[in-house]
Each structure stands twice: as structure tokens, then as C-alpha cells.
Write an enzyme that holds these catalytic residues in place. Structure first.
Site, PDB file in Angstrom:
ATOM      1  N   GLY A   1      33.174  40.448  36.490  1.00 42.51           N
ATOM      2  CA  GLY A   1      34.024  40.283  37.468  1.00 42.51           C
ATOM      3  C   GLY A   1      35.414  40.570  37.021  1.00 42.51           C
ATOM      4  N   ASN A   2      36.424  40.104  37.938  1.00 46.21           N
ATOM      5  CA  ASN A   2      37.759  40.392  37.568  1.00 46.21           C
ATOM      6  C   ASN A   2      38.509  39.067  38.100  1.00 46.21           C
ATOM      7  OD1 ASN A   2      38.927  41.225  40.230  1.00 46.21           O
ATOM      8  ND2 ASN A   2      37.234  42.623  40.078  1.00 46.21           N
TER       9      ASN A   2
END
Ligand code: CTP
Length: 400
Positions: free
Chosen positions: A208-209
Site C-alpha cells: 500500500g501507500n
């Protein structure tokens, strides 16, 4: 300059109790609020509550304090009139210009922005009579925000809930701050992606980020406050639904692509504010990946995700559709931004300089908005809503 003057109209629905919270937010943030309930609203919440919370006398009819000509004065001196909840009956009266109590008189005398937050059962909202009244009010420049979907009175669920009072407050705040009485995105449908995609490795892990979704949500909130129909495609953002906004939740880049392509044919503008993962794990392990004693872990193979922004820019789902991208750059912002704008083929690219403490999760933002026409619009460090408003100004200019 004195405090902004807000008239809070309350009509007779069960959601009247939620207007107490809206009133509290408005007064605590420095607005002077006159509450004008209808007689039916007073059956749900009594005048003493409104008077105590607003610090002003409260009446529903035109026959008290007549020397003050309240049926004219209250509307004339307002900077904003917000009706929350607005019942089907109140919308009908407003659309037809009836003036049989203090609130409907106030609506006729107000020359400031007027905002209605409808709340009623789904059947009443969907009835052609109500829909035509809403269309009439919008055509005349009023801001009518879409009701939320969820639990209604009794056992029913559906569209018709009053949006969260905190989010209605946000719309009020935006409208007062801008001071415009003509919602310039009225009649437009805008689609915004927000948050960050998550690409699963196994049932418990993902790549993810750190995108919080705040910039995308600010774009949605400001677009709704400027009268747009807003679809917000939210990727893993844990933020409250903005008032009047249709929120669709997605997880991965592939799901976001599907949602964008589905919404695109009806969109006048598409704004890709989401941080989309460029790669995803090549395989998804159906069971949790376990560590093996004495063995090094397998490397994670990645494959490319589709580039949604490039795809929707290359093939516009509607003629004249405006497409906006975002770029997060750590250095050489202008050169990288110009190259990315050309590569993606969008009309506008909002370039942010990011770093450890910059942009991700913060309330403020600084950016340079590049136009395919060669324009450059710097946006100084400030609230994400200010950047959002600049983006909409540039989008509106491109609608022609
Ligand atoms: N974007 C997209 N689909 C992707 C990746 C990005 O639609 N698979 C969109 C983002 O929503 C954003 C813009 O493209 O609006 C810029 O994304 P970014 O990741 O910064 O650009 P890249 O093309 O990946 O360039 P680079 O990795 O070289 O920075």
C-alpha cells in the site's frame, strides 16, 4: 467585519435533533445564527433548545416582534440560509414561493446563498413532485445537497438520511467563505478518486501507500459546495462521507479502474487524486504466507497495474470531458511534472512535492498546477480545500 450571519431553518422531520449539532458547530466557529424552525419542527425540538444554543429569540411565525419586521429583516441580513433538515413539504413550499410562516418568508427575502439539506423517506425523495421541486430550486441557484443513504426512521433503510451534521457544517463553512451565490458547478457531474490502493499479497498482507485521502475528500467537499453532483471513488480512506457526495469504496487499482470506467461516461470532469499502486504482486496466496524454518523468503514478483489516468485521458468517455491528474514528486518538480503531463495526456496535472512530513496525512498542501495549454498555476502552502478550489476554478474555465 462582524460575524457572518447564518439563518438555520429547521423543518419538521425527525432529523431536526441533528440540527442542534449543526447549530453548535456554527456558533462555536464564530457564526451568528438565527434559528427559524417551522411549527412542525417545534414538535420535535422545542424553542428553548434553539434559543439557548443560538443565544437569540426563536419564533416560527411572523406575528411576534412585528415592529422589527422579522419576516423581511432576517432573510435580508443573512450571509447564508441553511435549511436542515428540509422536508418534502418545505422544499415544495420553497419551490413554489409560498410564504405562510417565518421560514418561508425568510427564504423569499434572502439574497444570499441558500442551502437545503433534505431528509425524508426514500419514497418521498424519489417522488417526481419532490424531484421536480429540487430541480426548480437548483435551477434558481439554490444548493440542494443529496441526502445520504442509510438507516431511516423505523426499520427502513435507503436514500433520505440527513448527512452527518459535521459534514453539513463543512458545506456551510465553504459557502460562507467563498461568498458566491451562484454555484458554478451546478448541473455538472464530477468523479474523483481518493486515497491509496492496496494490492493484496495474501489474506492479511498488502502493498500500500501512505495516502490519507484528505486531498481527494477536500476536492469532493468543495465540488459539492459549488453545486456539483459528486461521485467519490474512495480507496481505503478512513474519513467521514462528505455531505451530498455519493461514495463508492474500492480496494485495488484494478477495482478502481473498473469504478472509474463505469462512472466516466456520465462525468463532466474526472480528477484522479488517488495514489494508485503502479505494481501488484504477480500472485495472490489464498492462505497466509508462512515463514519456513531455515529458509530465506521467496522474493515477491510484481506485475504492472493499468495506468488509469493515461487510459481515460487517451479515450475520453465524453467530448469536452476535463481530466485532472496528480503527481507526487520528490525532486525536480517542474521538469518531472511537465514530462508526466505529456505522458499521461490529461488536461491538468497537480504537482506536489512530497517528502517524509510533506503532504501525506497533513491538512495543508502546496502545489503547482500545470495545464496542457502551457499554463502554470502555483498554489501557496495552505489548506487542501484551497488547492481543491483552485483545481475547480481551472476545471470550470475549461468547461467553456
Ligand atoms: N495513476 C493512475 N494509474 C496508475 C498510476 C497512477 O491513474 N496505475 C494516476 C494517479 O492517480 C495520479 C497520476 O496517475 O493522478 C500520477 O501518478 P504517479 O504514480 O505519480 O505517476 P507515474 O506515472 O507512476 O510516474 P512515476 O512512477 O514515474 O512517478
Amino acid at each position: 467585519m462582524g460575524k457572518p450571519k447564518v439563518v438555520l431553518g429547521v423543518s419538521g422531520g425527525i432529523a431536526a435533533y441533528k440540527a442542534c449539532e449543526l447549530l453548535r458547530r456554527l456558533t462555536e466557529s464564530g457564526h451568528e445564527v438565527r434559528v427559524v424552525p417551522t411549527a412542525a419542527a417545534l414538535k420535535f425540538v422545542g424553542a428553548p433548545t434553539w434559543a439557548a444554543l443560538s443565544g437569540h429569540p426563536v419564533s416560527d411565525e411572523v406575528w411576534s416582534d412585528v415592529y422589527d419586521v422579522p419576516h423581511v429583516r432576517i432573510g435580508q441580513s443573512a450571509d447564508l440560509v441553511v435549511v436542515a433538515p428540509a422536508t418534502a413539504d418545505l422544499l415544495a413550499k420553497a419551490a413554489h414561493g409560498l410564504a405562510d410562516d417565518l421560514l418561508t418568508n425568510t427564504l423569499l427575502t434572502a439574497r444570499c446563498p441558500v442551502l437545503f439539506a433534505p431528509a425524508m423517506h426514500t419514497e418521498m425523495w424519489e417522488h417526481p413532485a419532490t424531484q421536480e421541486n429540487v430541480a426548480t430550486l437548483r435551477r434558481r441557484g439554490a444548493l440542494v445537497i443529496e441526502p445520504a443513504v442509510g438507516r431511516l426512521t423505523g426499520v427502513d433503510t435507503g436514500k433520505g438520511r440527513l448527512p452527518d451534521p459535521g459534514e453539513i457544517f463543512e458545506v456551510c463553512r465553504r459557502v460562507v467563505a467563498r461568498g458566491v451565490d451562484e454555484p458554478d458547478l451546478a448541473g455538472r457531474h464530477v468523479v474523483i478518486s481518493a486515497g491509496g490502493t492496496r494490492e493484496p499479497l495474501d489474506p492479511v498482507r498488502f502493498l500500500g501507500n501512505r495516502s490519507s485521502g484528505k486531498q481527494g475528500y477536500a476536492l469532493a467537499r468543495t465540488a459539492a459546495a459549488r453545486g456539483a453532483r459528486v461521485t467519490l471513488l474512495a480507496a481505503n480512506a478512513e474519513l467521514p462521507d462528505p455531505a451530498g457526495v455519493d461514495v463508492i469504496r474500492v480496494g485495488t487499482a484494478v477495482q478502481l479502474r473498473e469504478a472509474v470506467l463505469k462512472a466516466a461516461p456520465e462525468a463532466d470532469a474526472l480528477v484522479m487524486a488517488a495514489a494508485v499502486a503502479d505494481f501488484r504482486p504477480a500472485t495472490y496466496a489464498g492462505g497466509k504466507i508462512k515463514k519456513q524454518d531455515g529458509r530465506e523468503p521467496e522474493p515477491v514478483a510484481l506485475v504492472r497495474n493499468p495506468d488509469i489516468l493515461a487510459e481515460i485521458s487517451a479515450e475520453r468517455a465524453r467530448p469536452g470531458q476535463v481530466v485532472v491528474g496528480f503527481a507526487a514528486e520528490t525532486d525536480d518538480v517542474l521538469t518531472n511534472g511537465r514530462a508526466k503531463l505529456a505522458r499521461k495526456g490529461c488536461d491538468l496535472l497537480v504537482v506536489n512535492e512530497v517528502g517524509e512530513r510533506k503532504t501525506f496525512g497533513s491538512e495543508e498542501n502546496e502545489a503547482l498546477v500545470l495545464g496542457a495549454d502551457g499554463s502554470e498555476t502555483p498554489v501557496p502552502y495552505g489548506p487542501k480545500e484551497a488547492l481543491a478550489d483552485t483545481v475547480w476554478d481551472l476545471v470550470v474555465a475549461r468547461f467553456g
